[in-house]
Design an enzyme around this catalytic site. Sequence first.
Site, short mmCIF file in Angstrom:
data_model
loop_
_atom_site.label_atom_id
_atom_site.label_comp_id
_atom_site.label_asym_id
_atom_site.label_seq_id
_atom_site.Cartn_x
_atom_site.Cartn_y
_atom_site.Cartn_z
N ARG A 54 0.83 -1.21 0.00
CA ARG A 54 0.00 0.00 0.00
C ARG A 54 0.86 1.26 0.00
NH1 ARG A 54 -1.99 1.07 4.20
NH2 ARG A 54 -0.88 -0.42 5.51
N LYS A 196 -8.09 -2.64 1.78
CA LYS A 196 -7.92 -1.86 2.99
C LYS A 196 -8.67 -0.53 2.93
CE LYS A 196 -5.40 -4.66 5.43
NZ LYS A 196 -6.04 -5.39 6.56
N HIS A 215 -9.20 -5.20 13.22
CA HIS A 215 -8.17 -5.82 12.38
C HIS A 215 -7.74 -7.09 13.10
CE1 HIS A 215 -3.95 -5.62 10.40
NE2 HIS A 215 -4.80 -6.26 9.63
N SER A 233 1.15 -7.44 10.76
CA SER A 233 1.73 -8.34 9.77
C SER A 233 2.97 -9.03 10.33
CB SER A 233 2.10 -7.54 8.53
OG SER A 233 2.66 -8.36 7.53
N LYS A 237 -1.12 -14.01 12.58
CA LYS A 237 -2.58 -13.89 12.69
C LYS A 237 -3.32 -14.87 11.76
CE LYS A 237 -3.92 -9.81 11.51
NZ LYS A 237 -4.58 -9.93 10.20
N THR A 238 -2.90 -14.91 10.50
CA THR A 238 -3.54 -15.81 9.54
C THR A 238 -3.22 -17.26 9.84
OG1 THR A 238 -3.55 -14.13 7.80
CG2 THR A 238 -3.73 -16.42 7.10
N ASP A 252 -8.75 -11.72 8.70
CA ASP A 252 -8.14 -10.39 8.75
C ASP A 252 -9.04 -9.27 9.25
OD1 ASP A 252 -5.84 -8.75 8.25
OD2 ASP A 252 -6.84 -7.97 6.48
N ARG A 316 2.05 -12.38 -1.73
CA ARG A 316 0.76 -12.73 -1.12
C ARG A 316 -0.09 -13.57 -2.06
NH1 ARG A 316 -1.05 -10.22 3.58
NH2 ARG A 316 0.33 -8.61 4.39
#
Length: 527
Positions: A54, A196, A215, A233, A237-238, A252, A316
């Site tokens: 981003r 996002k 988030h 990140s 988390k994933t 997410d 990704r």
Amino acid sequence: MKLNELEDLGLKNVGQVFHNLSYEDLIKHELDNGEVQQTKTGSTAVDTGIFTGRSPKDKYFVDCDPSNKYIAWGDVNKKVSADIFAELLVVAQEQLSNKDLYITDVFCGSSIASKKSVRFVSEIAWQSHFVKNMFIRPTEPELEVFKSDFVVLNACKAVNEKWKEHGLNSEVFVLFDVENNIAIIGGTWYGGEMKKGIFSMMNYWLPLEGKLAMHCSANIGEKGDTALFFGLSGTGKTTLSTDPHRALIGDDEHGWDNYGVFNFEGGCYAKVINLDGKSEPEIYNAIRANALLENVVMYGEGEVDYEDGSKTENTRVSYPIEHIANHKKDLMGGHPENIIFLTADAFGVLPPVSKLSKEQAMYYFLSGYTAKVAGTERGITEPVATFSACFGEAFLPLHPTVYAKLLGEKIDTHNVNVYLVNTGWTGGAYGVGKRMSIKNTRACINAILDGSIQDSEFDTTKTFRLQVPKTLGDIKPEILNPRNAWEDKELFDTTRDNLAEMFVANYKKYQDGEHTDYAPFGPIIGS
């Protein structure tokens, strides 16, 4: 689509409109247009150009009443005038006029009480594929009556040649007009801007309705117990929420309303750098037909080298959540029983797991700590502390304390347990110690989710004053209290106090007398 719908968006002389194409048709367009490569597993792979992440410094909100009274203006949420937005809207409209267009209609939010309808317009097939993966795909009857609450015009091929005159950051623009429910994107092809961007809007809309936008990832056990995983990140988390023994709600972005927790999205967006089928089989096996890889290095006949980060460390994949066999079909869960804050502490100071009081939870939620290490970003050669309020400061249009207040109220109302889990280093800082093993981290998570951690006896650490279990399953006791895992205890004490000072310095922005001060529940040097 009706012609007047395009005209209402300021688009003229549009050629063919590819509206809500199937996956099969989208992939055919991508390949025919030369936008992607086919991989051996049936997925497609795209390069997103010079932007592989981003562009947060190019994101602006229109300064307009009444939304300007709610937005927390500053480095995260920058102002742009309505006149400049109108000028750049014309740039975007001209770019998308006289073209064939891909238009995709989706929902953001699986809760009927809280979802929003979003329309994406692009001239690039893979971008339509991306949003089809990432958001909730309406049924055919829902598409027949679809009416958008918000529109995104992705004119990524256009640039703002007058950016210096406008006082903006660069020729890239990612602009949001909250009052007129439209966003425009130019100068960057990166798909995450769309994902996002809508997350930022949900973070604006929902809290004003008394609902929490988060988030985080979420999953649910066989007994209906919901768990939330917050983390920046690289904290896991994933990976940690994708559990063969628990149904995945989402990886997410979620909301929490009066009915419980709900996914904003209909897909997953996982990092694939160094992806290994043995350690992360669910994600690895999800990379098949309809999945879309970003910026990976390919060789041979459609082979992917997941270890090659020469294009970016931020490689990704997006894929429909249906690619995870054990997912919650309605993408919803009840009010959570457990909340887990994930941090990858590269200083090796924080325990692998600690139990937080409600007040400590508020402190660590507002702090949103992790640490970047060499290899995650250019120029980083040693650990760097990173603080991101609510574990997602870049996406918070409102003041962070708005979200913290809502979280605290929900923790109280639903009697939720909160834990801090360190997936980072143990036995020393990065370069000396070792990364916490996934096996040990999984053991900590499992003990939280099955409730067995509550049977442990707890010690209180110095300075951070965290409650850590003395024993926990098969984990070596010396790992549970991080000081015991270091050979050089004095160096640990110095490193711990240095990190504590960083926490204290970061938190000072919330000690303005206007908000509840949770600093007494954070680290105190000498305690």
